[in-house]
Motif scaffolding. Structure first.
Motif: not given
Length: 369
Positions: A107-112, A114-115, A152-154, A159-162
Motif C-alpha cells: 500500500x505504500x507504493x500505491x499511496x506514495x 514517488x516516496x 535492496x527494496x530501498x 532508482x524509481x524516484x531518481x
C-alpha cells in the motif's frame, strides 16, 4: 421491537432490539449523529449499526471488525490521523483479520509512488500496524507483524524516484551557528543557540513558555519528547543573558496568521512548522550550508560533544537525554574529515613501519659484521 430513533442532549439516539438477531439483546445508545443533522442521516447510521451487529452475530467479533472500526478504537494523534485519512479509502471496509502484512507493505507504493521506503514505513506501515495491534490489545482481533523494507527494496525505490534516501545529515557547528546568527532574526538566533547547546528538538524549543525559564539558576524546564520525560536542563551563562533580554511573543495562528495565540512563547513560534521558511532565508543570506534545525541542533550537539570535544558517550547521552546510547552514536554522531584522517593514519603507519624495517636491517648488518 425494531430500533427506534429519538433525540437526546443534542444527539440522535436509538433504542430497541434487532429483529433478525436471535439473542434479543436490547440496545440504547447514541447513533453518533448530532440532532442538528437530518433524521435520515441518523437512520442511515442505525442501518449500518444493524448490519455490523448482524455480521458480528454470524461470523464472530474478530471477522466482523473492519479496519474502519479499528480506527475508531485507536487514540490517534494529529499526524497519525492525517495518515489514516489517506489509508482508509483503500481498506476501511476490509475485515482486519483479512489484511495481510504484504498488502500493508504494498500500500505504500500505491499511496506514495514517488516516496521513499522510509516514508512508506512511517506514513503507511506504522499507523496501520498501530491501529490493528491496538485492537488486538483490546481483545478484538489477532495482532499483525509487518517486516521492515530491506536495503535492496530501498535502493530499488530510490532508482524509481531518481532520488537518494537516507542522505546523511550535516551536523551544526560553532562556526556554522555563529554565521547563521548574523543573519537570523533574534528569535531564531536564540532558538538555534538553545538547540545547539542543549540538544533540544525543534518541537521542544517551540513549546517552551516563559514560566519554563529559571534563569536565576541557569536552567530550563525541557518539555517531554519521544518518550523522554520533561526535566530541568542546565544552560550556559551566555544563553542565560540572551534569554533574559529576549521578550516572549505571542505567535500568530489561524488562516494567513491573522490572529495571535493567547499564550506567549519564549522563541515566538506556535510550532516547528513556522520556523523553516525564515531559517532557510537566514542560511542563504549568511552564505552558509542550508542545515535545518534538527541537524543544526540535536545532531550538532552530539557531534560537537563526542567528536570535536571527545567527551565520553555516557556523559553526552545523559546531557542530551538519549535513553539509547547506541542510537545516539549510530544516528546523531557524525565523524568528520574521515578520509583525511585515514590517509594521515596510513602515512603515519608507513613511516613507522619503514623506520622499524630500517632499524632491523641496521641491527642485522651490525650483527653480521
Amino acid at each position: 421491537m425494531p430500533l427506534e430513533l429519538y433525540e437526546r442532549n443534542g444527539w440522535w439516539w436509538f433504542k430497541g432490539r434487532i429483529d433478525r438477531l436471535p439473542t434479543g439483546k436490547y440496545y440504547r445508545q447514541s447513533s453518533g449523529v448530532p440532532s442538528s443533522a437530518p433524521e435520515r442521516d441518523a437512520q442511515a447510521a442505525v442501518f449500518q449499526f444493524e448490519g455490523r451487529e448482524i455480521k458480528r452475530d454470524l461470523v464472530g467479533d474478530e471477522k466482523a471488525l473492519t479496519f474502519a472500526d479499528a480506527v475508531l478504537l485507536y487514540p490517534a494523534n494529529p499526524m497519525e490521523a492525517t495518515d489514516l485519512q489517506k489509508i482508509l479509502p483503500h481498506i476501511e471496509d476490509r475485515a482486519v483479520t483479512t489484511i495481510t502484512p504484504q498488502e500493508v507493505r504494498n500500500l505504500g507504493a500505491t499511496l506514495y509512488p514517488t516516496g521513499s521506503t522510509d516514508s512508506w514505513q512511517r506514513h503507511v506501515v506504522t499507523p496501520i500496524r498501530a491501529v490493528i495491534n491496538n485492537a488486538h490489545d483490546l481483545g478484538k482481533c489477532p495482532p499483525i507483524r509487518v517486516k521492515a523494507y530491506s536495503k535492496a527494496e530501498r535502493l530499488k525505490q530510490d532508482r524509481v524516484r531518481g532520488k537518494q534516501s537516507r542522505v546523511e545529515k550535516v551536523p551544526g557547528s560553532w562556526e556554522w551557528l555563529l554565521a547563521f546568527r548574523t543573519k537570523a532574526n533574534r528569535y531564531q538566533a536564540a532558538m538555534a543557540h538553545f538547540m545547539f547547546v542543549t540538544g533540544a528538538r525543534i518541537s521542544q524549543a517551540a513549546a517552551i513558555l516563559p514560566d519554563d525559564l529559571d534563569l536565576q539558576n541557569a536552567r530550563v524546564w525541557m518539555p517531554e519528547a519521544k518518550g523522554t520525560e520533561a526535566q530541568w536542563v542546565d544552560i550556559p551563562m551566555d544563553l542565560v543573558v540572551e534569554l533574559a533580554n529576549l521578550r516572549p511573543r505571542r505567535p500568530r495562528q489561524g488562516p494567513h496568521g491573522k490572529t495571535r495565540m493567547k499564550e506567549a512563547r519564549v522563541f515566538g513560534y506556535a510550532s516547528k512548522n513556522g520556523v523553516y521558511k525564515a531559517w532557510k532565508t537566514a542560511c542563504k543570506n549568511a552564505g552558509i550550508s542550508e542545515i535545518m534545525p534538527h541537524a543544526a541542533g540535536r545532531h550538532g550537539f552530539a557531534t560537537e560533544m563526542l567528536v570535536r570535544q571527545k567527551l565520553d558517550a555516557r556523559t553526552v547521552a545523559k546531557a542530551g537525554r538519549w535513553s539509547d546510547m547506541a542510537l545516539m552514536q549510530k544516528t546523531y554522531m557524525h565523524e568528520e574529515d574521515t578520509s583525511d584522517k585515514v590517509q594521515a593514519a596510513l602515512r603515519t603507519g608507513r613511516v613507522q613501519a619503514t623506520k622499524a624495517a630500517s632499524a632491523k636491517a641496521r641491527k642485522a648488518k651490525a650483527k653480521s659484521a
